[in-house]
Design an enzyme around this catalytic site. Structure first.
Site, PDB file in Angstrom:
ATOM      1  N   PHE A 237     -88.815 114.645  74.301  1.00 14.60           N
ATOM      2  CA  PHE A 237     -89.481 113.670  73.290  1.00 14.60           C
ATOM      3  C   PHE A 237     -89.080 112.405  73.532  1.00 14.60           C
ATOM      4  CE2 PHE A 237     -88.165 117.512  70.330  1.00 14.60           C
ATOM      5  CZ  PHE A 237     -89.208 117.666  69.683  1.00 14.60           C
TER       6      PHE A 237
ATOM      7  N   GLY B 179     -94.972 116.551  69.875  1.00 19.25           N
ATOM      8  CA  GLY B 179     -94.630 115.569  70.781  1.00 19.25           C
ATOM      9  C   GLY B 179     -95.834 114.303  70.975  1.00 19.25           C
TER      10      GLY B 179
ATOM     11  N   THR C  55     -95.928 120.265  75.811  1.00 21.82           N
ATOM     12  CA  THR C  55     -95.311 119.106  75.006  1.00 21.82           C
ATOM     13  C   THR C  55     -93.852 119.903  74.151  1.00 21.82           C
ATOM     14  OG1 THR C  55     -96.209 119.261  72.727  1.00 21.82           O
ATOM     15  CG2 THR C  55     -97.491 117.957  74.635  1.00 21.82           C
ATOM     16  N   ASP C  56     -93.035 119.052  73.915  1.00 24.15           N
ATOM     17  CA  ASP C  56     -92.051 119.470  72.697  1.00 24.15           C
ATOM     18  C   ASP C  56     -92.740 119.487  71.368  1.00 24.15           C
ATOM     19  OD1 ASP C  56     -89.894 120.507  71.478  1.00 24.15           O
ATOM     20  OD2 ASP C  56     -88.571 119.096  72.379  1.00 24.15           O
ATOM     21  N   TYR C  57     -92.407 119.966  70.435  1.00 24.17           N
ATOM     22  CA  TYR C  57     -92.648 120.088  69.141  1.00 24.17           C
ATOM     23  C   TYR C  57     -93.193 118.588  68.479  1.00 24.17           C
ATOM     24  CZ  TYR C  57     -92.712 122.368  64.521  1.00 24.17           C
ATOM     25  OH  TYR C  57     -93.021 123.173  63.337  1.00 24.17           O
TER      26      TYR C  57
END
Ligand code: NOJ
Length: 771
Positions: free
Chosen positions: A256, A291, A287-289
């Site tokens: 992030f 992102g 990606t992260d959540y």
């Protein structure tokens, strides 16, 4: 399965299965043919990771109102995550395989952080075992369980190096050391992917996170800005990611945070230059959540711009933002991305599915009978107890108060003493089948009729009642924290009075204090990582009784325990030990197991020392010694010594070890040569024990400043009482290398100091010259 699909899979099997999956040209041909059939929309669909089910962290963003089933049929989804149930997963796989035009199977991801159905100790606790083989077995069991339940992709290992106890996610990490972190990262990947034979039915694809430098957020605040020089990043933080990539991890997750002013999700230097070009990573990056979406908050562009930037930088899959599905088409039309960029990402996702064997058999992870036979197995629970025994760190044991005798009156006092669910720690998804054992229950089982165990809550968890309500609640659909409920309505005074009565009729007090499961992990930074005020007051009152006290600390981070260290004779840092917590702690407290774990994070003496780590630089005005009193114009503090409370690598045993006679095979080391350094370690106590012998090196003079010491090796030995062993390490020029100012990985001629000891402070040293 419809006839058409059966045909399709038979053809695929004939053509491509049966053949070695390492035969990349076969895989390339298969994917070429498949991609020839795909529309742009279907290709973009492969880049879309959707969340389904409650087992996730985040705000549940999913702007799309078309039902999931329809979207899968339309080929708009490449994978789902956060589901725990083989039948549910099988259903969605059927939709993808039987109803979508090209029958492409889905990836099913899950946050399997320290176990799946059976929860093991948190990763920071596992790291304290200094036992990569044991951690590999934890990953193996996690893979066996997760894969039986339909999961083919785990969002683990988390390999972020962290120097900051304020950061809640230090609990998920291996601690502060890049070398040890690298060894542990490799162990996780080996356990999940067993030698990269990804298509074995009980293997899962690893996802290394959070790339990169997520553990270095300013002020320990989650998601916060990261900025540092590239050499510092490479030398102090990047090694575990590199190790995991080299071990063959199938995927990476972007972090992030930003780095050098560019969010990691759009950071071409990190994703392309370092990860792919320098380290040769061949998998895909998710990606992260949300992102991609979050980059609008970072202020680097509108929705369309951040979408294009992420793809171009090297992101292959969008977790939850739905920005790829919403904006990529327009980005192509406006020439902000090329079709090649989409093809490249799509190919990487399809390759992962191919390597997992999903094109051969999309249901290979969907065997309901296997799930039933595997999840929560007794042997996994047994393993969890053994593992938890190896993760508890004995921080203090004055007068050999521990181990305890069973035949006495034991008072367990504190809000964490009777809180089974909290024992699991952050990111745990154990089913009802495997219930966690609280400390009080574990002790009662262990004592049986030989003695007496009584419990009192003693205090609230934290001072602020509103905060306490949040902390004892459930978080992201996971287990509800188990903090003793009565503490939510009884006053501290009443709880304390009751505790003192229980204490007064005991021979020994076990104070069960610290954090509950929601006080660490994601989004749980603490500005004051200590024993919360009501708990410290309880401890003071217990100390005032004059009874012997053992403090058992539950925590996901190194807490500031200075008062406790000064006033309590015995301290056991239990972390969050997982499902078998109470039993495993009892094993250690009663001496059935001799503790051997050592901390992989520095415990501060004062919160003002944070960030603190053993492998720091020297400064131009170093103090004479870490524990020397204040002197003006030296690098030190007016109000506290530089020394931490407990140094990196520290942990006691019920026996003692003496180190002596360090020897070098030579005083010089040449480029292709080897040098052996050895030391004699003797068990000087009365019982057998395990010791982790640690090797540190210091580059005395080099072109850039170097840390005062860096871990370069460790060995575990078991010694009977009185037994002695020579432990040796081989040093080569590889161990002396670092990233210089120009980011070249070099080893420079000159003097080196080599140190061996039981922790990073108490070392014996010698020197040699590299020429
Ligand atoms: C956010 C977390 O940062 C990451 O570790 C996790 O894997 C994802 N959410 C998915 O739950």
């Amino acid at each position: 399965m419809k006839l058409k699909n059966i045909l399709l899979y038979s053809v695929a099997s004939l053509l491509f299965a049966g053949c070695s999956k390492s035969n990349t040209s076969k895989m390339d041909n298969f994917i070429d043919q498949l991609m020839d059939e795909m529309t742009v929309k279907e290709k973009i669909g492969q880049l879309n990771l959707n969340v389904s089910g409650g087992f996730v962290a985040g705000e549940g963003i999913n702007g799309n109102t078309v039902p999931l089933e329809q979207r899968i049929e339309n080929g708009e989804i490449g994978g789902l995550f956060g589901m725990k149930n083989v039948e549910v997963i099988k259903h969605w796989q059927q939709v993808a395989v039987e109803k979508s035009r090209l029958h492409i199977p889905l990836l099913f991801g899950m946050d399997v952080i320290h176990g799946y159905d059976v929860t093991f100790p948190i990763p920071l606790a596992l790291a304290s075992s200094w036992d990569p083989d044991m951690i590999e077995q934890v990953a193996r069991t996690s893979a066996i369980e997760a894969s039986s339940d339909g999961v083919n992709w785990v969002f683990s290992p988390m390999v972020d190096v962290c120097h900051d106890a304020r950061w809640g996610r230090i609990a998920e990490s291996a601690g502060e050391d890049p070398y040890l972190g690298g060894e542990i990262a490799k162990a996780w990947v080996r356990g999940y992917q067993t030698n990269n034979l990804l298509d074995a039915p009980d293997n899962v694809m690893a996802c290394v996170k959070h790339y990169a430098l997520y553990g270095a957020g300013e002020a320990g605040r989650d998601y916060n800005t990261v900025d540092m020089s590239r050499p510092k990043a490479m030398n102090e933080f990047m090694l575990p990611y590199k190790a995991a990539a080299e071990q063959g991890a199938g995927s990476f997750m972007a972090s992030f945070n930003e780095f050098e002013g560019i969010p990691a999700t759009a950071n071409e230097y990190l994703l392309d230059e370092v990860l792919r070009k320098r380290w040769g990573f061949k998998g895909f990056v998710v990606t992260d959540y949300t992102g991609i979406m979050e980059m609008t908050n970072h202020g680097i562009g509108n929705e369309l711009e951040v979408t294009a930037r992420a793809l171009k930088a090297g992101i292959d899959m969008d977790m939850v933002s739905e920005y790829f599905t919403t904006h990529l088409q327009e980005a192509i039309e406006k020439k902000m991305v090329k079709m090649d960029d989409i093809d490249r990402a799509c190919r990487r996702v399809l390759e992962a599915k191919y390597k997992l064997g999903l094109f051969d058999d999309p249901y290979k992870y969907c065997d309901v009978a296997r799930a039933k036979a595997t999840l929560g197995k007794a042997e996994h629970v047994k393993q969890a107890r053994k593992v938890a025994q190896q993760c508890q760190v004995l921080l203090k044991n004055d007068g050999n108060l521990l181990p305890l005798k069973r035949n006495q009156r034991i008072a367990v006092i504190g809000p964490l003493g009777n809180s089974a669910n909290d024992m699991l720690g952050c990111w745990s998804g154990s089913s009802e089948k495997v219930l966690p054992v609280s400390l009080i229950d574990g002790l009662k089982i262990a004592v049986g009729t030989q003695g007496r165990v009584e419990y009192a809550t003693g205090s609230h968890l934290v001072k602020n009642p509103e905060l306490e309500k949040i902390l004892v609640g459930s978080f992201m659909g996971l287990a509800k924290a188990g903090n003793a409920k009565e503490s939510t309505w009884r006053s501290n005074g009443e709880l304390l009075r009751e505790a003192l009565v229980v204490a007064s009729r005991s021979d020994v007090i076990i104070a069960a204090l610290g954090e509950n499961m929601n006080m660490n992990g994601e989004g749980a930074s603490r500005a004051t990582p200590n024993l919360p005020e009501p708990q410290l007051q309880l401890l003071e009152a217990l100390v005032a009784t004059g009874k012997p006290i053992v403090l058992v600390v539950f925590t996901g981070r190194p807490l500031e325990l200075t008062w406790a260290d000064q006033h309590v004779p015995a301290i056991l840092n239990a972390w969050f030990p997982g499902v078998e917590a109470g039993n495993a702690i009892a094993d250690v407290l009663f001496g059935d197991v001799n503790p051997s774990a050592k901390i992989t994070v520095t415990f501060p003496r004062s919160i003002g020392q944070i960030p603190i780590h053993y492998n720091h630089k020297n400064t131009g005005r170093p103090h004479s010694a870490d524990d020397a009193p204040y002197i003006r114009f030296k690098s030190n503090y007016i109000d506290v010594v530089n020394a931490p409370l407990y140094p990196f690598g520290y942990g006691l045993s019920y026996t003692t070890f003496a180190y002596a006679r360090m020897k070098l095979s030579s005083n010089t080391l040449s480029k292709d040569g080897k040098l052996t350094v050895s030391i004699q370690v003797k068990n000087t106590g009365a019982r057998a024990g395990k010791e982790t012998v640690q090797l540190y090196i210091h580059d005395v003079i080099s072109s850039s400043t170097r840390p005062v010491k860096e871990l370069k090796g460790f060995k575990q030995i078991e010694l009977q009482a009185g037994e002695c062993q020579i432990v040796s390490f081989e040093i080569t020029s590889e161990d002396l290398k670092f990233y210089n100012h120009e980011l070249e990985y070099v080893c420079e001629p000159g003097e080196f100091e080599v140190m061996i000891g039981p922790n990073s402070r108490d070392v014996i040293s010698a020197s040699f010259v590299y020429n």
